[in-house]
Write an enzyme that holds these catalytic residues in place. Structure first.
Site, PDB file in Angstrom:
ATOM      1  N   THR A  37      -7.537  40.148 -29.072  1.00 49.86           N
ATOM      2  CA  THR A  37      -7.794  41.497 -28.548  1.00 49.86           C
ATOM      3  C   THR A  37      -9.134  41.579 -27.838  1.00 49.86           C
ATOM      4  OG1 THR A  37      -8.629  42.063 -30.746  1.00 49.86           O
ATOM      5  CG2 THR A  37      -6.374  42.751 -30.227  1.00 49.86           C
ATOM      6  N   GLY A 125     -11.116  27.117 -36.192  1.00 46.00           N
ATOM      7  CA  GLY A 125     -11.039  28.553 -35.907  1.00 46.00           C
ATOM      8  C   GLY A 125     -12.203  29.335 -36.478  1.00 46.00           C
ATOM      9  N   ASP A 173     -16.641  35.937 -30.692  1.00 47.32           N
ATOM     10  CA  ASP A 173     -17.212  34.819 -31.450  1.00 47.32           C
ATOM     11  C   ASP A 173     -18.733  34.812 -31.370  1.00 47.32           C
ATOM     12  OD1 ASP A 173     -14.580  34.206 -31.843  1.00 47.32           O
ATOM     13  OD2 ASP A 173     -14.579  32.427 -30.558  1.00 47.32           O
TER      14      ASP A 173
END
Length: 382
Positions: A37, A125, A173
């Protein structure tokens, strides 16, 4: 943060460069919910963790910069006046990309020395790349007194990934790694780059990561392909991003889209709504609803956005078989890496043993477990 790693990096730096460095810790991150998103100007709910990159950095008196990656035992030497990208997939591009983007901002730096290492598993991840980028940009901002704000540092790290690494990532991130707060998740609006802090009381539960220990090669190209699809559909609807689209809006152009592209856009719209609901659940202390939303997120990633893989789906299926797990889903870009599990503390060890056995039977390889705490963001640790 690992104190042994910190001491080791500091000592290696002093041995190599004969001076005391500035030490930076830049954390990895987990994302509780809100996958894919961020590059749609949407909402995400990440948190920095107490695993990350530790970097020792100082100015250089020579005409070259030297960066040593202790985990790989590899050296990067370059002049800031002659930057050239390495082949795709090289860790060096995360460093060089940041230097390039700082110079694109019109900021003047000279050559520098750096030693870094970490305890984030690559490809799991947890954004080891963002942690590395942030450690470089934060360190250079510090030693050259550039005066850049944390938001500016985040954008430089993101642009480095776009322009040198070749992944058109969103801002989540780098933001989570830079702005993390201990024991908190951040509800981040990726359009405004404003966030709201939510303290999480996990009560008798905790978050557990299970690493598939696979990284399928199509991940970067598939990531960029999906971003292109999202941008194309937003353009058809004359909006800036899928953040501005409702399911009703999307239905109005359904006949113009392939089934696959319609599903991808539908996932993003639904996931955006789930993030907001998840933050409200955290505020209420409603872990059961949070877990349900996490499961729904994985269903969308698997069946609509199609960025999961057999190994991740297997781990989530194992979680659903255990009543002590409130929610589980893949995290990160997809096609490998980790699944996150919201699980009762007392059930962790038996769950680990069960999943380890079943995973080994199914795939003839081991999965790996990580427990962690929510951490403060990138900072000086001298």
């Amino acid at each position: 943060m690992n104190t042994f790693l910190k001491a080791n990096i500091n000592n290696i730096f002093i041995d190599k460069f004969q001076c005391d460095p500035v030490l930076i810790f830049s954390p990895g991150r987990i994302n509780i919910i809100g996958e894919h998103t961020d590059y749609n100007d949407g909402f995400v709910l990440p948190a920095a963790i107490n695993k990350g990159i530790i970097a020792a950095i100082s100015r250089s008196n020579s005409n070259i910069s030297t960066v040593y990656a202790i985990d790989k035992a590899e050296m990067l030497e370059f002049s800031i006046n002659n930057l050239k990208p390495y082949p795709e997939g090289s860790w060096q591009n995360y460093v060089l990309g940041v230097v390039n983007e700082i110079q694109n901002q019109g900021k003047t730096i000279s050559n520098f020395n750096m030693v870094f290492g970490g305890n984030i598993p690559v490809g799991a991840g947890m954004s080891s790349s963002a942690a590395l980028e942030n450690s470089v940009v934060f360190g250079l901002n510090k030693i050259f007194t550039l005066g850049l704000t944390k938001k500016e540092l985040v954008l430089i790290s993101q642009k480095a990934e776009h322009n040198y690494v070749g992944v058109k990532c969103g801002v989540m991130d780098q933001y989570a790694s830079m702005f993390g707060i201990e024991n908190h998740a951040l509800l981040l609006d990726c359009r405004t780059m404003e966030s709201k802090q939510y303290e999480i009381d996990f009560k008798n539960h905790e978050l557990l990561l299970i690493n598939t220990n696979v990284k399928h090669s199509l991940s970067d190209s598939a990531y960029n392909d999906r971003r292109a699809v999202c941008e194309s559909i937003a353009s058809k609807l004359n909006v800036n991003a899928l953040r501005d689209v409702t399911e009703v809006n999307l239905e109005s152009i359904k006949n113009e889209l392939s089934v696959e592209d319609y599903q991808k856009a539908l996932y993003v719209i639904q996931e955006n709504n789930r993030v907001v609901k998840a933050s409200e659940a955290i505020e209420r202390g409603d872990l059961k609803t949070l877990g349900k939303l996490i499961y729904e997120s994985h269903f969308g990633l698997q069946n609509l956005y199609k960025v999961s893989c057999e190994e991740l789906d297997f781990l989530v299926k194992q979680a659903k078989l255990n009543v002590q797990v409130l929610g589980a889903r893949m995290i990160g870009g997809g096609f490998g890496g980790c699944a996150i599990n919201l699980i009762t503390k007392g059930a962790v060890e038996s769950f680990k043993m069960s999943v380890l056995k079943e995973y080994k039977l199914k795939f003839n390889k081991d999965c790996t477990y990580y427990s962690f705490k929510l951490s403060d963001g990138t900072r000086v640790i001298n």
